[in-house]
Motif scaffolding. Structure first.
Motif, mmCIF file in Angstrom:
data_model
loop_
_atom_site.group_PDB
_atom_site.id
_atom_site.type_symbol
_atom_site.label_atom_id
_atom_site.label_comp_id
_atom_site.label_asym_id
_atom_site.label_seq_id
_atom_site.Cartn_x
_atom_site.Cartn_y
_atom_site.Cartn_z
ATOM 1 N N GLY A 204 0.797 -1.221 0.000
ATOM 2 C CA GLY A 204 0.000 0.000 0.000
ATOM 3 C C GLY A 204 0.828 1.267 0.000
ATOM 4 O O GLY A 204 0.319 2.360 -0.299
ATOM 5 N N LYS A 205 2.116 1.163 0.319
ATOM 6 C CA LYS A 205 2.985 2.335 0.348
ATOM 7 C C LYS A 205 3.514 2.695 -1.038
ATOM 8 O O LYS A 205 3.999 3.800 -1.243
ATOM 9 C CB LYS A 205 4.176 2.078 1.281
ATOM 10 C CG LYS A 205 3.804 1.790 2.725
ATOM 11 C CD LYS A 205 5.041 1.485 3.545
ATOM 12 C CE LYS A 205 4.683 1.089 4.970
ATOM 13 N NZ LYS A 205 5.899 0.743 5.769
ATOM 14 N N ILE A 206 3.461 1.756 -1.977
ATOM 15 C CA ILE A 206 4.021 1.989 -3.307
ATOM 16 C C ILE A 206 3.004 2.745 -4.160
ATOM 17 O O ILE A 206 1.951 2.222 -4.517
ATOM 18 C CB ILE A 206 4.410 0.662 -3.976
ATOM 19 C CG1 ILE A 206 5.470 -0.058 -3.125
ATOM 20 C CG2 ILE A 206 4.932 0.907 -5.390
ATOM 21 C CD1 ILE A 206 5.804 -1.453 -3.605
ATOM 22 N N ALA A 207 3.334 4.001 -4.467
ATOM 23 C CA ALA A 207 2.406 4.854 -5.205
ATOM 24 C C ALA A 207 2.490 4.621 -6.705
ATOM 25 O O ALA A 207 1.479 4.623 -7.405
ATOM 26 C CB ALA A 207 2.698 6.324 -4.890
ATOM 27 N N ARG A 208 3.711 4.422 -7.220
ATOM 28 C CA ARG A 208 3.878 4.196 -8.658
ATOM 29 C C ARG A 208 5.219 3.528 -8.911
ATOM 30 O O ARG A 208 6.151 3.635 -8.117
ATOM 31 C CB ARG A 208 3.771 5.494 -9.448
ATOM 32 C CG ARG A 208 4.727 6.578 -9.013
ATOM 33 C CD ARG A 208 4.525 7.836 -9.822
ATOM 34 N NE ARG A 208 5.274 8.951 -9.277
ATOM 35 C CZ ARG A 208 5.367 10.147 -9.837
ATOM 36 N NH1 ARG A 208 4.745 10.381 -10.980
ATOM 37 N NH2 ARG A 208 6.059 11.106 -9.271
ATOM 38 N N ILE A 209 5.290 2.851 -10.045
ATOM 39 C CA ILE A 209 6.488 2.124 -10.454
ATOM 40 C C ILE A 209 6.819 2.573 -11.876
ATOM 41 O O ILE A 209 5.937 2.550 -12.747
ATOM 42 C CB ILE A 209 6.248 0.603 -10.422
ATOM 43 C CG1 ILE A 209 5.719 0.175 -9.051
ATOM 44 C CG2 ILE A 209 7.510 -0.157 -10.760
ATOM 45 C CD1 ILE A 209 4.650 -0.887 -9.117
ATOM 46 N N ILE A 210 8.078 2.965 -12.107
ATOM 47 C CA ILE A 210 8.445 3.492 -13.416
ATOM 48 C C ILE A 210 9.611 2.694 -13.979
ATOM 49 O O ILE A 210 10.683 2.629 -13.382
ATOM 50 C CB ILE A 210 8.816 4.989 -13.351
ATOM 51 C CG1 ILE A 210 7.741 5.773 -12.588
ATOM 52 C CG2 ILE A 210 8.969 5.544 -14.757
ATOM 53 C CD1 ILE A 210 8.071 7.242 -12.414
ATOM 54 N N ASN A 211 9.385 2.109 -15.135
ATOM 55 C CA ASN A 211 10.387 1.308 -15.834
ATOM 56 C C ASN A 211 10.861 2.093 -17.056
ATOM 57 O O ASN A 211 10.133 2.246 -18.029
ATOM 58 C CB ASN A 211 9.772 -0.031 -16.247
ATOM 59 C CG ASN A 211 10.739 -0.916 -17.011
ATOM 60 O OD1 ASN A 211 11.890 -0.567 -17.224
ATOM 61 N ND2 ASN A 211 10.259 -2.071 -17.437
ATOM 62 N N PHE A 212 12.101 2.597 -16.980
ATOM 63 C CA PHE A 212 12.667 3.375 -18.075
ATOM 64 C C PHE A 212 13.465 2.461 -19.007
ATOM 65 O O PHE A 212 14.629 2.142 -18.743
ATOM 66 C CB PHE A 212 13.568 4.487 -17.531
ATOM 67 C CG PHE A 212 12.845 5.540 -16.737
ATOM 68 C CD1 PHE A 212 11.991 6.437 -17.354
ATOM 69 C CD2 PHE A 212 13.019 5.637 -15.364
ATOM 70 C CE1 PHE A 212 11.324 7.426 -16.628
ATOM 71 C CE2 PHE A 212 12.376 6.617 -14.620
ATOM 72 C CZ PHE A 212 11.515 7.514 -15.247
ATOM 73 N N ASP A 213 12.831 2.016 -20.069
ATOM 74 C CA ASP A 213 13.458 1.193 -21.111
ATOM 75 C C ASP A 213 14.124 -0.057 -20.543
ATOM 76 O O ASP A 213 15.217 -0.443 -20.973
ATOM 77 C CB ASP A 213 14.475 2.016 -21.917
ATOM 78 C CG ASP A 213 14.722 1.420 -23.307
ATOM 79 O OD1 ASP A 213 13.798 0.803 -23.863
ATOM 80 O OD2 ASP A 213 15.845 1.588 -23.833
ATOM 81 N N GLY A 214 13.465 -0.675 -19.591
ATOM 82 C CA GLY A 214 13.948 -1.933 -19.044
ATOM 83 C C GLY A 214 13.170 -3.099 -19.631
ATOM 84 O O GLY A 214 12.033 -2.946 -20.097
ATOM 85 N N PRO A 215 13.757 -4.300 -19.636
ATOM 86 C CA PRO A 215 13.067 -5.469 -20.196
ATOM 87 C C PRO A 215 11.873 -5.884 -19.354
ATOM 88 O O PRO A 215 11.769 -5.546 -18.177
ATOM 89 C CB PRO A 215 14.158 -6.552 -20.188
ATOM 90 C CG PRO A 215 15.104 -6.131 -19.117
ATOM 91 C CD PRO A 215 15.099 -4.635 -19.131
#
Length: 297
Positions: A204-215
């Motif tokens: 519940g603490k994780i607001a967003r996850i961002i993958n910058f050009d990762g597989p």
């Protein structure tokens, strides 16, 4: 329209209270995680932190004393990328937007026996709610780093993915603040993987996850059910001629953005184009579509 450095020159005078943390800011912090900050940023077992401004001062002072360990000799993506990181650190540390960001919980772990290349750190934004950003380091140019990249294709869990799960649960379990989890290249894969497999009390603490050009992931060997509830929180950014970010299947949709470079050099996110506080949207190239079809086949 410009690149990350131009963004810093344009937006760097505004702190996060007057202009909220955005995806370009997250990319800057993800890229800074490539820097060898051991001995400068407090380690993962410490409760101390250090401002980005002081981090830069100590880092450059240390580099002057020991030229043999200069960042330009470090095995990251390329020599131009290494040089760009130095400029990025210097400019970010001098900007009112980033200078007071606190760095902490630094960990790097390269194990040639186990086959692990891992790095991560945590940032605390200078805002009233003390929001956190966890950034996972991408692949360097070491043999062990590339070996582990290939293992993503054929193993259910790589050593770096295991380390990422442990790290994320350990550090965000200490705080009640909301957390953005991000990474570039393999670091993006680790961000998605560790978030999806985080403990129930921390999810519940994780607001967003961002993958910058990762597989992405091979869901023939990895249960997709682990990731099914995270689609709405994940952002995948890939340049229009992406190669690394097109590998395997993503979790969530991919957003194609423009780069000032070509071919594999588009993986260097310092070349991605920015307009105001957003990446410039683009259309996937024919080469990338062909690559996607080939890889799927």
């Amino acid at each position: 329209m410009g690149k990350v450095m131009e963004y810093l020159a344009w937006r760097g005078d505004l702190d996060f209270i007057h202009d909220r943390f955005n995806d370009v800011d997250a990319l800057i912090l993800a890229l800074l995680s490539y820097l060898p900050l051991k001995g400068v940023v407090p380690p993962v077992d410490s409760n101390a932190g250090i401002s980005l401004k002081e981090t830069a001062a100590q880092f450059f002072s240390k580099a002057q004393k020991d030229d043999a360990k200069s960042i330009e000799a470090q095995p990251t993506i390329s020599a131009s990328f290494n040089s760009g990181l130095l400029v990025l650190l210097a400019q970010a540390a001098e900007s009112p937007r980033f200078e007071a960001v606190q760095l902490s919980k630094y960990e790097e772990n390269t194990d040639f026996v186990v086959g692990r290349q891992f790095g991560a750190l945590m940032y605390t934004l200078p805002v009233p709610k003390r929001e956190k950003v966890v950034a996972f380091r991408g692949t360097d140019n070491s043999l062990i780093g590339w070996k582990e990249d290939f293992e993503i294709v054929c193993t259910e869990q790589t050593p770096a993915q295991e380390s990422a799960c442990r790290y994320l649960d350990d550090v965000i379990g200490l705080f009640s603040s909301k957390v953005t989890v991000c990474g570039h290249s393999k670091g993006g894969n680790l961000a998605v993987y560790a978030s999806a497999l985080s403990s129930p009390k921390n999810r519940g603490k994780i607001a967003r996850i961002i993958n910058f050009d990762g597989p992405g992931f091979d869901f023939s060997i990895l249960p997709r059910a682990h990731f099914s509830n995270w689609e709405d929180k994940i952002r995948n950014f890939i340049p229009q001629e992406s190669m690394v970010g097109m590998l395997l299947e993503p979790v969530g949709k991919r957003k194609v953005i423009s780069s000032a470079s070509w071919g594999i050099n588009q993986h260097n996110a310092l070349n991605w184009q920015v307009k105001r506080t957003h990446f410039v949207p683009a259309t996937m190239s024919r080469t990338t579509k062909l690559l996607e079809d080939t890889l799927n086949t």
